[in-house]
Design a protein around this motif. Sequence first.
Motif, PDB file in Angstrom:
ATOM      1  N   LEU A 151       0.816  -1.216   0.000  1.00  0.00           N
ATOM      2  CA  LEU A 151       0.000   0.000   0.000  1.00  0.00           C
ATOM      3  C   LEU A 151       0.849   1.265   0.000  1.00  0.00           C
ATOM      4  N   GLY A 152       2.171   1.109   0.108  1.00  0.00           N
ATOM      5  CA  GLY A 152       3.055   2.266   0.193  1.00  0.00           C
ATOM      6  C   GLY A 152       3.544   2.795  -1.135  1.00  0.00           C
ATOM      7  N   SER A 153       3.174   2.149  -2.238  1.00  0.00           N
ATOM      8  CA  SER A 153       3.613   2.644  -3.542  1.00  0.00           C
ATOM      9  C   SER A 153       2.419   2.755  -4.473  1.00  0.00           C
ATOM     10  N   LEU A 154       2.572   3.652  -5.460  1.00  0.00           N
ATOM     11  CA  LEU A 154       1.523   3.860  -6.455  1.00  0.00           C
ATOM     12  C   LEU A 154       1.949   3.203  -7.762  1.00  0.00           C
ATOM     13  N   PRO A 155       0.984   2.752  -8.571  1.00  0.00           N
ATOM     14  CA  PRO A 155       1.339   2.179  -9.870  1.00  0.00           C
ATOM     15  C   PRO A 155       2.039   3.218 -10.742  1.00  0.00           C
ATOM     16  N   GLN A 156       3.171   2.838 -11.303  1.00  0.00           N
ATOM     17  CA  GLN A 156       3.984   3.756 -12.103  1.00  0.00           C
ATOM     18  C   GLN A 156       3.974   3.348 -13.565  1.00  0.00           C
ATOM     19  N   LEU A 157       3.796   4.315 -14.434  1.00  0.00           N
ATOM     20  CA  LEU A 157       3.906   4.087 -15.866  1.00  0.00           C
ATOM     21  C   LEU A 157       5.370   4.245 -16.261  1.00  0.00           C
TER      22      LEU A 157
END
Length: 148
Positions: A95-101
């Motif tokens: 939950l500590g990271s966001l999906p990255q493009l």
Amino acid sequence: MGQLSSSPPPPQAVELRRWTLSEAADLRSLRASLHEELTGDVLGEGEALAEVPELVALIATELATNALRHGIPPTIVRLLATDDYLILDVADHDLGSLPQLAEARPTGDGGRGLELARALSLDVGWYATSTTKNIWASFPRSEHLTPT
């Protein structure tokens, strides 16, 4: 690298199947199992999938690979269905990271799962629950598919 915009969860759908993956070796059985779920047939050695099942299997594999590499296991892959759509929902416990493009990465450097999902599915998004970060992608439900 840009971030994928958060979105609401996909529309209410019936869960057809769920897989729990703990390592990259589980990806091969995920593809074969998805094929069987979508077509009712066992995938033979070297046999190609029809277009929609192939796209679903490809995106499931790509998103699950991202979750296994960058998330916290176990990775949970769910195949959902509405009357008109198939929905893949891939969850990890980071939950500590966001999906990255990975738009700025050179081709061949990996990290293209989200771009493939955006290019090959009808829609893609992500959302978080209290325990998981979920990426989802939707596909047309074809009359050629015979989910159980």
